[in-house]
Design an enzyme around this catalytic site. Structure first.
Site, short mmCIF file in Angstrom:
data_model
loop_
_atom_site.label_atom_id
_atom_site.label_comp_id
_atom_site.label_asym_id
_atom_site.label_seq_id
_atom_site.Cartn_x
_atom_site.Cartn_y
_atom_site.Cartn_z
N HIS A 154 7.29 0.71 1.80
CA HIS A 154 7.21 2.10 2.21
C HIS A 154 7.50 2.24 3.70
CE1 HIS A 154 5.76 3.15 -1.68
NE2 HIS A 154 5.28 4.33 -1.34
N HIS A 212 -1.83 -0.78 2.92
CA HIS A 212 -1.29 -2.04 3.46
C HIS A 212 -2.09 -2.58 4.65
CE1 HIS A 212 2.33 -2.36 0.98
NE2 HIS A 212 2.49 -1.06 1.13
#
Length: 255
Positions: A154, A212
């Site tokens: 992403h 993340h």
């Protein structure tokens, strides 16, 4: 159509005085945003929101198919915006920049998947390792959890997409400044590209704050910067390349 033309003029009036600084400092902006978001995530000071779920509408219908959105908007925009006072050979050459960008996107994302597979293990709910699963896809298909080195796809694609679009929107500034006759399609595409850039930056920020590990996001952003720099700052300056967007050099000389 007056409203559309007015929107284009307002967007161009924003970009003209700021495009040089934006292009120069984009990498620092994304690294700073990633680090700031990561710190906030580690401190757990940002409350959960609609965007802290991966099921939010922007993630499902935009980010998940983000490269498709880039191509659908940029392909006709490049063709139209690069066609003014240019021959077909030049336009086709410029369109190859999308092939290059797609290759960079594909190679990087596949590399991220491969790295996560070779560095990971498959766990069940009681942390028992299942050695029979050697890939994340097979592990998750069986209902288990895969834990590997997950470079943020992403962070990569959202930053890289922004770099790409910002670079390729430059010709519109000259077209508007010189009152070139434009089509409604070109104006619609330009407004849509500006909107999609805002979405990409917003979702990059959400990724930084909610998802993340820090190192995964920084590496994803780094690959985006390297892909952009290697092309628009190095290779595209060479004769044997897709080249820069027309009149890009007028803005580039101040970089």
């Amino acid at each position: 159509m007056a409203a559309l033309s007015g929107a284009v003029n307002k967007l161009v009036s924003f970009w003209i005085p700021n495009v040089t600084l934006i292009r120069r400092y984009m990498p620092f902006f994304f690294f700073g945003l990633s680090l700031t978001g990561s710190v906030l995530k580690e401190l757990d000071v940002v409350p959960k929101t609609y965007f802290s779920s991966s099921r939010n509408i922007l993630n499902l219908y935009f980010v998940k198919i983000s490269w498709g959105w880039n191509l659908v908007l940029l392909l006709p925009f490049l063709f139209l915006s690069n066609s003014y006072n240019r021959n077909l050979i030049f336009v086709l050459r410029r369109l190859t920049s999308l092939l290059v960008a797609t290759a960079i996107w594909y190679v990087c994302t596949e590399a991220f998947f491969y790295i996560e597979d070779i560095t990971g293990k498959c766990y069940d709910s009681v942390q028992v390792i299942h050695e029979e699963f050697s890939t994340k896809a097979a592990c998750r298909k069986s209902g288990f959890v895969w834990d590997g080195f997950d470079i943020s796809g992403h962070s990569f694609i959202l930053a890289y997409s922004t770099f790409l679009i910002v670079e390729e929107m430059v010709p519109m500034l000259n077209l508007v400044q010189h009152n070139q006759k434009r089509t409604v399609v070109l104006d619609v595409l330009y407004v849509a590209l500006n909107v999609i850039v805002v979405i990409w930056i917003w979702m990059f920020a959400c990724t930084s704050v909610y998802f993340h590990d820090t190192i995964h996001k920084i590496l994803g952003t780094l690959f985006a910067v390297l892909g952009w720099y290697a092309t628009y700052k190095v290779w595209y300056l060479k004769p044997c390349s897709p080249g820069l967007p027309p009149l890009h050099s007028e803005h580039k000389q101040h970089d």
